[in-house]
Scaffold this active site. Structure first.
Site, PDB file in Angstrom:
ATOM      1  N   THR A   1      -6.711   5.238  -1.469  1.00 32.03           N
ATOM      2  CA  THR A   1      -7.042   3.866  -1.814  1.00 32.03           C
ATOM      3  C   THR A   1      -8.527   3.618  -1.562  1.00 32.03           C
ATOM      4  OG1 THR A   1      -4.832   3.112  -1.229  1.00 32.03           O
ATOM      5  CG2 THR A   1      -6.534   1.440  -1.371  1.00 32.03           C
TER       6      THR A   1
ATOM      7  N   GLN B   1      -5.165  -3.157  -6.701  1.00 35.73           N
ATOM      8  CA  GLN B   1      -5.609  -1.979  -5.944  1.00 35.73           C
ATOM      9  C   GLN B   1      -6.279  -0.982  -6.882  1.00 35.73           C
ATOM     10  OE1 GLN B   1      -2.823   1.193  -4.367  1.00 35.73           O
ATOM     11  NE2 GLN B   1      -3.410   0.276  -2.410  1.00 35.73           N
TER      12      GLN B   1
ATOM     13  N   ASP C   1       0.811  -1.215   0.000  1.00 32.03           N
ATOM     14  CA  ASP C   1       0.000   0.000   0.000  1.00 32.03           C
ATOM     15  C   ASP C   1       0.848   1.270   0.000  1.00 32.03           C
ATOM     16  OD1 ASP C   1      -2.583   1.238   0.033  1.00 32.03           O
ATOM     17  OD2 ASP C   1      -2.278   1.742   2.139  1.00 32.03           O
TER      18      ASP C   1
END
Length: 346
Positions: free
Chosen positions: A243, A293, A218
């Site tokens: 995100t 993602q 991330d």
């Protein structure tokens, strides 16, 4: 809530009097040690509290921490021998770096080969993140179907320089390296090595390495979606990124306290959203995990988006002021030298 017997009831968001007042009593100190960061405190049946972590410059919790702690919380209710093979998470609200995060785990199903868990991360009475995870009993017999795509040719660790951008990695418990050869500003592809630092702790549990991989995945994955548009982004303070959802699939056991190669690409960006894929390989070239993602990437030149703490803003102002003064002094000195050189020639 449905009356059907097979339905799973929703997880109830805790109120102030839950856990006999423990919500108010528990204030876990922030840590920068991954082994401690992923050690959760039980506060009830299938309920846990996690210590906070945020980069020193922002008021927001780093989403990778919330995701990693939710993975650990899910695993705590699964019997030994069942390993995490996938998870899917949605970020619903921004996390507060000054508030303890609580994790509520719901057992969705324990089957013969698979176990499924749902986890809600809760701060200040609101769900900020939700995750579903699946665990599998690994087969001991011969594996009939196995294949993988091979990694692209990547620079050696010695050729890669540490990525030390101070407003992104100060306080990050590990090391990240990438090479300029792998970062073409016009191409949505980035190859990067990372390794966790557990500060002397011996970490043998595979779930901790899975959670750590999620943490590092991330850090920079979404930014790959902005690389083809660098010419449009004159000032990154006008760029808003966040995100929205994050998934990972785990293929083989691995260790994050040894170097992992993370190949990232972005096949699409549209409607203010960027989609990114990542493949993780160990040093032997074995693919150990895959990431997907999607995140918000919104560019608005009329606004400046900043989550910096006021003290950090002031520090930046002072540093910029000193830099301008140094530049002016240097220019003045250079002009004086140039004038002396002209005089000497006359």
């Amino acid at each position: 809530m449905s009356d059907n017997k097979g339905d799973t009831p929703d997880i109830v968001v805790p109120q102030e009097d839950d856990y006999d007042g423990k919500l108010r009593e528990i204030e876990l100190a922030p840590v920068d040690n991954l082994a401690e960061l992923l050690t959760l405190t039980p506060v009830g049946e299938d309920r846990y509290a996690g210590p906070a972590f945020a980069p020193w410059y922002t008021t927001r919790t780093f989403g990778g921490v919330t995701m990693a702690q939710a993975i650990v919380a899910a695993a705590l209710s699964v019997e030994a021998g069942r390993l995490l093979h996938s998870f899917h998470g949605y970020f619903l609200r921004a996390g507060d770096a000054d508030a303890t995060c609580f994790y509520h785990v719901k057992n969705l199903r324990d089957g013969q080969s698979f176990s499924n868990r749902r986890v809600q991360a809760i701060q200040n009475g609101q769900v900020i993140f939700e995750l579903q995870a699946s665990f599998q009993v690994r087969s001991a017999g011969q594996k009939a179907f196995e294949h993988q795509i091979q990694p692209r040719p990547a620079p050696s660790l010695e050729e890669c320089k540490p990525y030390t951008h101070k407003f992104r990695f100060i306080g990050m418990p590990g090391e990240v390296r990438h090479s300029s050869d792998c970062r073409d500003p016009s191409s949505p592809f980035l190859s990067q090595w990372f390794k966790a630092d557990f500060k002397g702790h011996t970490v043998d549990k595979q779930i901790i390495h899975c959670a750590t991989a999620a943490f590092f995945s991330d850090v920079i994955l979404l930014s790959v979606a902005t690389m083809p548009h660098a010419h449009q982004i004159k000032d990154r303070r006008h760029l808003r990124t966040a995100t929205l959802c994050h998934s990972m699939y785990f293929h083989h056991n691995f260790r994050t306290d040894d170097w992992i190669l993370h190949e990232m690409t972005s096949p699409n960006a549209s409607d203010d959203r960027g989609l990114c894929f990542g493949h993780m390989y160990n040093k032997e070239g074995l693919m150990v995990a895959t990431c997907i993602q999607e995140g918000l990437i919104r560019h608005d030149p009329s606004k400046k988006t900043t989550l910096l703490k006021e003290s950090v803003k002031q520090q930046i102002r002072e540093e910029m002021k000193k830099e301008r003064q140094t530049q002016q002094a240097t220019k003045g000195h250079t002009r004086e030298q140039h004038g002396n050189q002209i005089k000497s020639k006359l």
